[in-house]
Design a protein around this motif. Structure first.
Motif, PDB file in Angstrom:
ATOM      1  N   UNK A  67       1.002  -1.195   0.196  1.00  0.00           N
ATOM      2  CA  UNK A  67      -0.217   0.066   0.000  1.00  0.00           C
ATOM      3  C   UNK A  67       0.898   1.239   0.011  1.00  0.00           C
ATOM      4  N   UNK A  68       1.891   1.174   0.855  1.00  0.00           N
ATOM      5  CA  UNK A  68       2.863   2.419   0.858  1.00  0.00           C
ATOM      6  C   UNK A  68       3.338   2.751  -0.398  1.00  0.00           C
ATOM      7  N   UNK A 107      -7.704  -3.488   4.247  1.00  0.00           N
ATOM      8  CA  UNK A 107      -6.530  -2.700   5.041  1.00  0.00           C
ATOM      9  C   UNK A 107      -6.464  -1.613   3.855  1.00  0.00           C
ATOM     10  N   UNK A 108      -6.663  -0.351   4.448  1.00  0.00           N
ATOM     11  CA  UNK A 108      -6.826   0.937   3.665  1.00  0.00           C
ATOM     12  C   UNK A 108      -5.710   1.862   4.219  1.00  0.00           C
ATOM     13  N   UNK A 109      -5.600   3.006   3.322  1.00  0.00           N
ATOM     14  CA  UNK A 109      -4.535   4.210   3.819  1.00  0.00           C
ATOM     15  C   UNK A 109      -5.452   5.268   3.341  1.00  0.00           C
ATOM     16  N   UNK A 110      -5.569   6.374   4.169  1.00  0.00           N
ATOM     17  CA  UNK A 110      -6.112   7.527   3.627  1.00  0.00           C
ATOM     18  C   UNK A 110      -4.842   8.606   3.199  1.00  0.00           C
ATOM     19  N   UNK A 118      -8.036   7.016  -1.404  1.00  0.00           N
ATOM     20  CA  UNK A 118      -7.902   5.757  -0.314  1.00  0.00           C
ATOM     21  C   UNK A 118      -7.325   4.817  -1.037  1.00  0.00           C
ATOM     22  N   UNK A 119      -6.342   4.295  -0.548  1.00  0.00           N
ATOM     23  CA  UNK A 119      -5.590   3.161  -1.198  1.00  0.00           C
ATOM     24  C   UNK A 119      -5.788   1.904  -0.277  1.00  0.00           C
TER      25      UNK A 119
END
Lengths: 471, 226
Positions: free
Chosen positions: A60-61, A139-142, A152-153
């Motif tokens: 994700x990163x 699992x998400x990342x804003x 949102x990834x």
């Protein structure tokens, strides 16, 4: 219904059980075992589910960095394109994107709406997200883009969640099994301890009840318990020996001290009844006092033997020069031998230091010399010699020209009050060699009796006193 | 001498007291340890005779230890049934000067008491001991009688020296064994007599007046007169 008293007994039993060393060892064992199991489970978790989570976050990163680049390059349109591209190549259908304005207008992506857990900018969240009307774990990342846009990834975490639940289930079960094993193992350990100690405890109990012949049974393993058992047995042997010694003393007193006491009593009674005059009464009393002195000397000798046998004097051990003691003994008894025209021949090294009880050793040498002078005929020769044949060993030999001791009498020669037939006419108590033997034993050695000159008409006696000097 | 006897056995106490009084001493008898300690600490005595095991919570050892800690140097003789070598060592370590085990011969007790009483004077460094015409030079370690020089072996010299130091007093066989040979043991036979008679051969033979006397049922004494 249990009465209160029974209850109390019950609680006391439980209390005693909890206090028992076996229980404490077992509890320690169980705690260690469970701690090890827990550590193992944590490692397993970190190595599998943990790795998976970290991989997910890394992906994700990396994705976020790429998309940020795209935003910087071409704004919302570029991001839209990039997301489209990525979704197109995502065959596994795991990727999750959602590009919206802050107001909530959906620009692109495969999510129905923004998940509530990731409202704040830059936050990570693990939550259920709605995708094509289906809720899936993700699992998400804003990633905040500017005042107006946010991205949102995320990744579908179904696999991870499956693994997690599988793993939790497995670990839970294995922990339950571990607890069962720990408890069973602890109980077995406690029982094994109790079983191994029971024999020793039973022996000690029997001995306390008076049966001194019992010994702790030993196994073939020669482990710590056997070592404990061995030292207990050694202790019991010693106690047994002491008991036999005490019994020997009381038997001796009963048999051999009664005779002189009876004699003294008879003499007094006879004088009381029929002394013709004051002078003879006085003479009788004088002889009787001498008799009583003799009895108390025998008493003293018996007590000295007992003292030596008990080993109580070992505390008084000190270094001394055996050569000096021998010189003194030779001087004291040399004069006695000279009176009987006997020669006392001596030989020993200049110094012979040893650790022991000086007075007792002198007493032993004195007793041997006294015997030698007594049994050697006038004009005969007595040999007194000493040496240190090996380190820590001291050997004192007294050799006379007397009648010697018949082989069958030698074994009995150290017994209290034993006197061989030829010596009965001579003065003595029959305690001399007992004391020598006890002194030898006190110093970890022994007394060996043999012929001075084997085969001769008067073989003589060779007394070999071996002392071990524990320096 | 003023003697304090702390002894709980009435029979032994009576016997000792009577004997000592006949020998010209003044004897005070106490039967319990506490009173014994009180008496010994508050009145001047020349000698204390103490039993080891005493009623009253204070035993003989405690009495000696207490007195010694107060700087009281009165000679103490233990008279006790505790005969083991360790016990003797304990008694002497506590500050006792002599140790006699029951049963004992009265002559032995008397000889030891007189030896103890004489002791402080003996601590003065004498270089010569004289009895009648017998002279012992402690420095050159020579013995002369009249004008004749007498050759003695080292142990005989010590034997003679001990007798001379206690001239006019009875010295028992056990005392000689303890003091001259420095051993505690039972010699089984009359070895001491043999040594004394050898010494007597050298000292008295050829002279009109014998100096070494045998005291019947007690021991030996060296003295000038008959």
């Amino acid at each position: 219904m249990a009465t209160p008293a029974e209850d109390r007994d019950g609680w006391r039993d439980v209390g005693a059980y909890l206090k028992s060393a076996g229980f404490r060892f077992a509890a320690l064992f169980a705690v260690l075992f469970l701690a090890a199991t827990l550590g193992f489970a944590l490692m397993l978790w970190w190595g599998t589910a943990g790795t998976l989570s970290r991989q997910l976050d890394d992906a994700i990163r990396a994705d976020a960095i790429g998309l940020q680049e795209a935003w910087r390059g071409g704004g919302a349109t570029a991001v839209k394109d990039a997301v489209g591209e990525r979704l197109a190549v995502d065959i596994d259908d795991h990727a999750i994107y959602l590009l919206t304005t802050i107001a909530g207008n959906r620009l692109t992506g495969n999510l129905d709406r923004w998940p509530g857990a990731a409202e704040s900018a830059g936050s990570w969240a693990s939550d259920l997200v709605r995708r094509d009307g289906v809720a899936v774990p993700a699992r998400v990342y804003h990633l905040p883009l500017d005042q107006n846009h946010r991205l949102l990834i995320g990744r579908d975490a179904t696999d991870r969640e499956k693994l997690r639940s599988l793993l939790s289930e497995a670990l839970l079960w294995s922990f339950a099994v571990a607890v069962a094993f720990a408890l069973a193992g602890a109980a077995a350990l406690r029982r094994a301890l109790a079983d191994r100690l029971r024999a020793a405890a039973a022996t000690a109990g029997a001995i306390a009840a008076g049966d001194l012949s019992r010994r702790v049974p030993l196994s073939a393993q020669h482990d710590e318990f056997d070592q404990l058992g061995e030292s207990m047995n050694a202790m019991l042997d010693r106690i047994d020996q002491l008991m036999v010694g005490i019994k020997g003393v009381s038997d001796s007193i009963a048999h051999d001290l009664r005779t002189p006491i009876a004699r003294a009593r008879m003499r007094l009674e006879n004088a009381l009844l029929s002394a013709p005059d004051y002078e003879s009464l006085r003479a009788t009393i004088e002889t009787t006092v001498a008799d009583l002195d003799g009895i108390s000397r025998v008493f003293q000798a018996l007590l000295r033997i007992a003292e030596a046998e008990a080993g109580a004097r070992r505390a008084a051990f000190a270094p001394f020069d055996l050569a000096t003691v021998l010189t003194d003994a030779a001087e004291v008894y040399g004069a006695l031998a000279e009176e009987r025209d006997q020669q006392l021949e001596t030989s020993w090294p200049q110094t012979l230091t040893m650790v022991g009880d000086r007075d007792m050793v002198l007493q032993a040498i004195a007793n041997l010399l006294d015997n030698a002078v007594k049994f050697t005929p006038e004009g005969g020769t007595i040999h007194l010699s000493a040496s240190a044949p090996v380190r820590g060993k001291r050997e004192i030999i007294v050799c006379d020209e007397g009648p010697g001791l018949a082989a069958e009498d030698r074994a009995r020669a150290g017994q209290r009050f034993f006197r061989a037939d030829p010596s009965r006419a001579l003065p003595g108590s029959g305690l001399g060699l007992s004391l020598v033997k006890a002194v030898a034993a006190l110093h970890g050695g022994e007394l060996r009796l043999g012929d001075g000159q084997a085969g001769a008409a008067r073989p003589g006696l060779e007394a070999r006193l071996v002392l071990i000097s524990r320096a | 001498m003023q003697i304090l006897l702390v002894e709980d056995d009435a029979e032994v106490a009576r016997f000792v007291k009577k004997g000592l009084q006949e020998a010209g001493h003044i004897v005070e008898n106490v039967a319990n340890g506490r009173n014994g300690l009180f008496m010994a600490a508050s009145e001047p005595f020349d000698l204390l005779i103490l039993d080891r095991m005493l009623p009253g919570g204070v035993d003989g050892l405690r009495i000696v230890e207490t007195l010694r800690s107060q700087g009281n140097k009165t000679p103490v003789l233990f008279l006790t049934a505790l005969g083991a070598v360790d016990e003797r060592v304990k008694g002497l370590k506590a500050g006792g000067d002599d140790y006699l085990v029951k049963p004992f011969a009265f002559a032995e007790l008397l000889a030891r008491i007189e030896a103890l009483a004489r002791r402080p004077a003996m601590e003065v460094r004498a270089t010569k001991l004289t009895v009648a015409d017998l002279e012992v030079d402690l420095l050159s370690r020579t013995v002369t009688r009249g004008s004749k020089r007498i050759e003695v072996q080292p142990r005989e010299f010590r034997l003679l020296e001990h007798l001379m130091r206690h001239a006019g007093q009875v010295v028992t066989r056990t005392m000689l064994l303890e003091k001259v040979w420095d051993y505690h043991f039972d010699p089984q036979t009359n070895v001491i007599d043999v040594h004394v008679s050898r010494l007597r051969q050298k000292v008295d033979r050829g002279f009109d007046v014998p100096l070494i006397h045998t005291v019947r049922n007690a021991g030996y004494m060296i003295r000038a007169g008959a």
